[in-house]
Design an enzyme around this catalytic site. Sequence first.
Site, PDB file in Angstrom:
ATOM      1  CG  ASP A  70      -1.434   1.581   1.587  1.00  0.00           C
ATOM      2  OD1 ASP A  70      -1.907   1.668   1.031  1.00  0.00           O
ATOM      3  OD2 ASP A  70      -1.634   1.970   2.455  1.00  0.00           O
ATOM      4  CG  LEU A  71       1.477   5.271  -2.231  1.00  0.00           C
ATOM      5  CD1 LEU A  71       3.184   4.455  -2.916  1.00  0.00           C
ATOM      6  CD2 LEU A  71       1.571   6.178  -3.674  1.00  0.00           C
ATOM      7  CG  ASP A  72      -1.359   7.569   0.764  1.00  0.00           C
ATOM      8  OD1 ASP A  72      -1.134   9.073   0.524  1.00  0.00           O
ATOM      9  OD2 ASP A  72      -1.488   7.439  -0.679  1.00  0.00           O
ATOM     10  CG  ASP A 129      -2.038   2.429   6.505  1.00  0.00           C
ATOM     11  OD1 ASP A 129      -2.207   2.186   5.099  1.00  0.00           O
ATOM     12  OD2 ASP A 129      -2.745   3.527   7.240  1.00  0.00           O
TER      13      ASP A 129
END
Length: 244
Positions: free
Chosen positions: A19-21, A196
Site C-alpha cells: 500500500d502507499l499512503d 496500514d
Amino acid sequence: MQLPPPPRDILKDSTLFLDLDGTLLDIAERPDDVAVEPETRVLLEALARTLEGRIAIVSGRSLEQLDAILGDCATAIALSGSHGVEHRWNGIHARPERPGSLDAVAERLHEFARHWPGVIIEEKSFGVGLHYRMAPAAEEMASALAGSLAGEFGLHLQRGKMVVELRVGGRDKGAAVASFMRRAPMAGTLPLFAGDDLTDEPAFSTVRDLGGHGILIGEQRATSASYGLPSPKRLRQWLMEAIQ
C-alpha cells in the site's frame, strides 16, 4: 495483541505488495502533499531488481496519482489503483468505464466542504474521497452524507483513516492481489502485503489464504496480518535490510 516484526528472510522468493499512503509513505494532512523521497525511489528500483519484477503497489490512489507521486520508478513495478479497479503491468492497462455519477457526487461533496473549513475533496478516476483529518468535528455528518450518496448513486462506500470515499464497487485490494498472483512471475510464490488501513484487510486475508503473510504498519489493532511494524519509516528500513 502486539504483532511480531517480520523476519528478514521472509522476503526471499516472495512477491511483495505495498500500500502507499501510511504504509510505504507517511500520511500527509493533504493528499496532494504526499511525496516520495529520492531514497525511497532507489529502494523501489532495488526491490524490483532483487525480486525480479515480483513487486506491486496496490493503492486507493488512481493510476494517474500513482504516476505523479512515484515518477519514473512507477514504470518498473506493477500498479493497482482505485482499490483494485484499475491495473497496469508489463504494458497492459486495464480499467472500466468511469461512471458519470461520480461527477454528481463530487459536486455534492464540494458543496459540503464549503461549509466545513479543513475538509478536502479528492477526486480520483473511479472515486471521490472526503478527507476530514483537519476537521474532525465533521466526521459524523461526513459519514452520514457519504452513506446517503452511496445509496442514491449505487456506489461503494469505502471508509478509511479520517476519510470516506464513494467509489466504483465490485473490487478491492484483495481481488487485486489475487489477480496478480495468477500471472508469472508472481504465480507460485508466497505473497507479502504491507498495509496500514481497514481498506487493506481484504488483501491481508487474501495473502493469508494463499499461504503468505500480511504486515500491519502503524497502530496495532484486530487484523488478519501476521506481522507488524510501527511506521512507514521502519518498513522502509526493513525492506532495505531484507535485500542487502
